[in-house]
Structures are given as C-alpha cells and as structure tokens.
Design an enzyme around this catalytic site. Structure first.
Site, PDB file in Angstrom:
ATOM      1  N   ILE A 196       1.125  -1.179   0.049  1.00  0.00           N
ATOM      2  CA  ILE A 196       0.147  -0.483   0.053  1.00  0.00           C
ATOM      3  C   ILE A 196       0.607   0.770  -0.297  1.00  0.00           C
ATOM      4  CG2 ILE A 196      -0.300  -0.230   2.255  1.00  0.00           C
ATOM      5  CD1 ILE A 196      -2.605   1.120   1.824  1.00  0.00           C
ATOM      6  N   PRO A 213      -7.071   1.520  13.118  1.00  0.00           N
ATOM      7  CA  PRO A 213      -6.886   0.983  14.885  1.00  0.00           C
ATOM      8  C   PRO A 213      -6.287  -1.021  14.609  1.00  0.00           C
ATOM      9  CG  PRO A 213      -9.070   2.295  14.309  1.00  0.00           C
ATOM     10  CD  PRO A 213      -8.448   2.230  12.878  1.00  0.00           C
ATOM     11  N   GLU A 239      -4.206  -1.695  12.360  1.00  0.00           N
ATOM     12  CA  GLU A 239      -2.875  -0.793  11.812  1.00  0.00           C
ATOM     13  C   GLU A 239      -2.158  -0.757  13.241  1.00  0.00           C
ATOM     14  OE1 GLU A 239       0.122   1.566   9.728  1.00  0.00           O
ATOM     15  OE2 GLU A 239      -1.909   1.586   8.575  1.00  0.00           O
ATOM     16  N   LEU A 258      22.468  -4.512  29.459  1.00  0.00           N
ATOM     17  CA  LEU A 258      22.949  -6.334  30.295  1.00  0.00           C
ATOM     18  C   LEU A 258      23.407  -7.277  28.832  1.00  0.00           C
ATOM     19  CD1 LEU A 258      19.339  -7.189  31.812  1.00  0.00           C
ATOM     20  CD2 LEU A 258      21.956  -5.736  32.430  1.00  0.00           C
ATOM     21  N   GLY A 304       2.750   3.748  11.083  1.00  0.00           N
ATOM     22  CA  GLY A 304       1.506   4.475  11.392  1.00  0.00           C
ATOM     23  C   GLY A 304       1.172   5.192  11.882  1.00  0.00           C
ATOM     24  N   ASN A 312       4.318   8.968  16.607  1.00  0.00           N
ATOM     25  CA  ASN A 312       3.222   8.792  18.338  1.00  0.00           C
ATOM     26  C   ASN A 312       3.365  10.274  19.032  1.00  0.00           C
ATOM     27  OD1 ASN A 312       4.312   6.065  18.662  1.00  0.00           O
ATOM     28  ND2 ASN A 312       5.850   6.041  20.396  1.00  0.00           N
TER      29      ASN A 312
END
Length: 385
Positions: free
Chosen positions: A124, A246, A248, A343, A369, A372
C-alpha cells in the site's frame, strides 16, 4: 500474569508457526538480511502453509477465519525468534482489510486467490516525499480518461514496504481537488498493476532495521489504470484509511510488546551464562532490579494489548484506544529493549546477537502507523483538548 486471550486452536497454530520458523526461517535469516528482502518463493511457502489466507473467505481459497488472534500469534512467534516474514505484515495486516471491505465481487474473484497463494503480493502506497502522517497533503493524482475506461496516474511515493516485490499496489491518490471545508476530500485508492507502463520501482531503501522487508520508492508517469481497478468509491479513501488505522496501530502494539518479551528472554539467558569478576552477571543486584523492572513494564503493556485485542474482536476498539496502545507499547518496548541490550554489554551492539536486531527493528514502531506525536494528538483530542 496468566493470559486468557487464546484458545487451544490458537496454541496449535502457534506450534505450527514455531516449527516453521525453526526449520525454514531462522537458518536462512542472516542471508535474507544481507539481501535486504526474503526470497520471492518464501511468500509462496507462506501461501502453502495457509497463513496468507487465514481471514480470506473459503470461496476465494482462504481459511475463512474471522478473528484477529491468529495474526497476533504469528507476530508473537516471529518476535520470539527475532525474525520477520518480510512484507507479510503489510500484505495481510494492511492491504487485505481494504480488499475484503471495499472490493467488489469481481475484484475479489480476480485478486484474492493469488493473494492467498502468494503468487500476487501486495503493498500500500500512502507516504510521499513531502507527506508523511498528513495524508490530506497527498499530491499523487489520477484523472479519468475522456471515455471513462481508465485513470491516468502521476506522482511518487516513498517508504513503501514490500514495494520492490509487490505485484499489485494500493495507491492512495487525489482524483479531485480538496475543498476549503475538507482537505481530506478527493482521495481515492487505485489498485495498480506493477507491470504497467510508466510504473517504476526506484531505490530499494537501506534501513537500520527490518532489513528483510524490502522498502522502496515508487513513481508513476502517465500510468493507465483500468477504471474497474478503483477500490471502493471515488473520493472516499480517507474514510477507508481512518477505518483501518486502529487495526494497524493495534498490530504495532502487539508486535512491540512481543519484541519486548523476547528481549527479556534473551537478556535472562545471557546474564545467566555471562560471567564478570568471576560470577554470573545474573547474580548482581543491578541485573535483578533491571530484569524485574522490565518484567513489570512488560506485563502492564501486555494487559493493555490483550484488552485491545478483545475490543477489536468485538468491533469496539476506538481510534483513541488504538492510539493509546500504539503509543504506550512502542515507547515501553523501546525502554525495555534498550535496558536488555545494556545487560549484554558490548555484545549487545553486535548484530550476531538477536537483541541487536530487536533494538533496530523496533525503533521504527514510534514512527510508522502515524508517529507517536500524532498518537498524542489523537488521545488529547479524545479527552477534549
């Protein structure tokens, strides 16, 4: 904490996928990373395994499953092994919902059998060089021919996952100008044949992570697209995209949480074996505290993901809830994986260790997507701001 998301059929499927990864993927994965994509025949293997058509109706060659949880199992298992199935996620997780929801019967008969078998891979194309999260700014355009038989497509796209190997690409383009009242009006989806004259695959982009999923630049110069290859109604694409986001974003939350769980497992194994100053790294109090903190954060994210999965299964996952899951889980995974890499010491920076792959692969989850920052905007708007 005990999870109650899956039933026995899901766990049986998990065993099949785990065995497949161990025999067919892990031994070859380093070579695939060097190539920058999986072999084209690998998708046909996935087709034979049945995973490309899990949610495709039986009349088109699929398994007819209506739930989302089998995809969740597959994502968790690939994260567990720190591998990926190339552009599988885009093909089944992003493209397929559009074909099922908006395709005509003729289109489904024409496309879905090849989709299920892996003979026709899809992608897409939304993002453009100057347009990322702001889809209303898309400039790729298509005009209908005078006789109404085809559209003439022009423009360019970038960051298209699966774009190198795709046979059909869902291209989001402008078929009419935006209006002053609605910048999102006039967007449509054309399902473009990659063999069309004027269709060009540009650079295969080099990424720091997710190296087995080919990512490309695409360009379209007077590409003729048959009118019958319009997906859904002309001018309705933005609504379609919003409806699918939603799922995705939930898939990103699932994937990042699974990656965080895998990172903890790798870190625990490493610190038990690695000795420093004559004793296992696991014996140091700092190591115990870091692992404990990571486990607690993981279980918080897992509870959020599992709740979101159940909401999605019943059709109740809202845009804002999906944004919350994507924001929290991707940020949380970044913190957990970073601590687990620490670690490992210097070995965590070496690509031969799976923790390094998880570190680079997961970073993009805060970008794609919808960034954020966009998720925060959505969440704030849902709270009335």
């Amino acid at each position: 904490m005990q999870r109650n998301v899956f039933n026995q059929e899901h766990e049986d499927f998990r065993r099949v996928i785990r065995d497949f990864i161990e025999s067919e993927v892990s031994p070859n994965f380093t070579e695939w990373e060097r190539e920058g994509m999986v072999p084209r025949d690998f998708y046909r293997q996935l087709g034979k395994l049945g995973v490309l058509g899990m949610t495709v109706p039986e009349s088109y060659g699929g398994a007819g499953e209506t739930g989302f949880k089998y995809q969740v199992v597959l994502v968790e298992e690939t994260a567990r092994a720190a591998v990926s199935f190339g552009a599988y996620g885009v093909h089944t997780g992003l493209v397929l919902p559009y074909l099922l929801a908006y395709g005509t019967e003729e289109q489904k008969q024409r496309w879905l059998p090849g989709f299920v078998s892996g003979d026709m891979m899809t992608a897409i194309a939304m993002t453009e060089p100057g347009t990322g999260s702001d889809l209303a700014g898309i400039r790729t355009n298509a005009r209908l021919s005078e006789d109404g038989t085809h559209y003439i497509l022009n423009g360019a796209k970038t960051f298209i996952t699966g774009g190198v190997q795709a046979d059909r690409v869902l291209v989001v383009c402008r078929t009419s100008p935006a209006t002053e009242e609605n910048r999102r009006a006039g967007l449509s989806i054309l399902v473009v044949d990659a063999t069309s004259e004027g269709y060009k695959v540009g650079r295969k982009l080099e990424k720091i992570g997710l190296r087995t999923s080919d990512t490309a630049e695409l360009s379209f110069t007077d590409v003729k697209v048959p009118a019958e290859d319009m997906l859904g109604d002309e001018g309705a694409a933005f609504g379609y995209l919003a409806n699918n986001l939603p799922q995705e974003r939930l898939m990103i939350a699932v994937g990042t949480t699974a990656a965080a769980a895998s990172a903890i497992t790798f870190a625990c194994d490493y610190v038990r074996d690695r000795k420093v100053f004559g004793q296992p790294v696991a014996d140091f109090q700092n190591t115990k505290f870091v692992i404990a903190e990571c486990i607690a954060k993981l279980e918080a994210a897992q509870a959020m993901v599992d709740k979101a999965i159940e909401l999605h299964e019943t059709g109740d996952l809202s845009v804002a809830d999906a944004a919350k899951a994507k924001l929290f889980c991707s940020e949380n995974a970044g913190e957990i994986i970073d601590k687990c890499l620490q670690l490992h010491g210097g070995y965590g920076y070496m690509l031969e260790y799976p923790i390094a792959r998880l570190y680079t692969d997961t970073r993009v989850s805060r970008i794609y997507g919808g960034t954020n920052e966009v998720m925060k905007t959505i969440i704030a708007k849902s709270a009335g701001f």
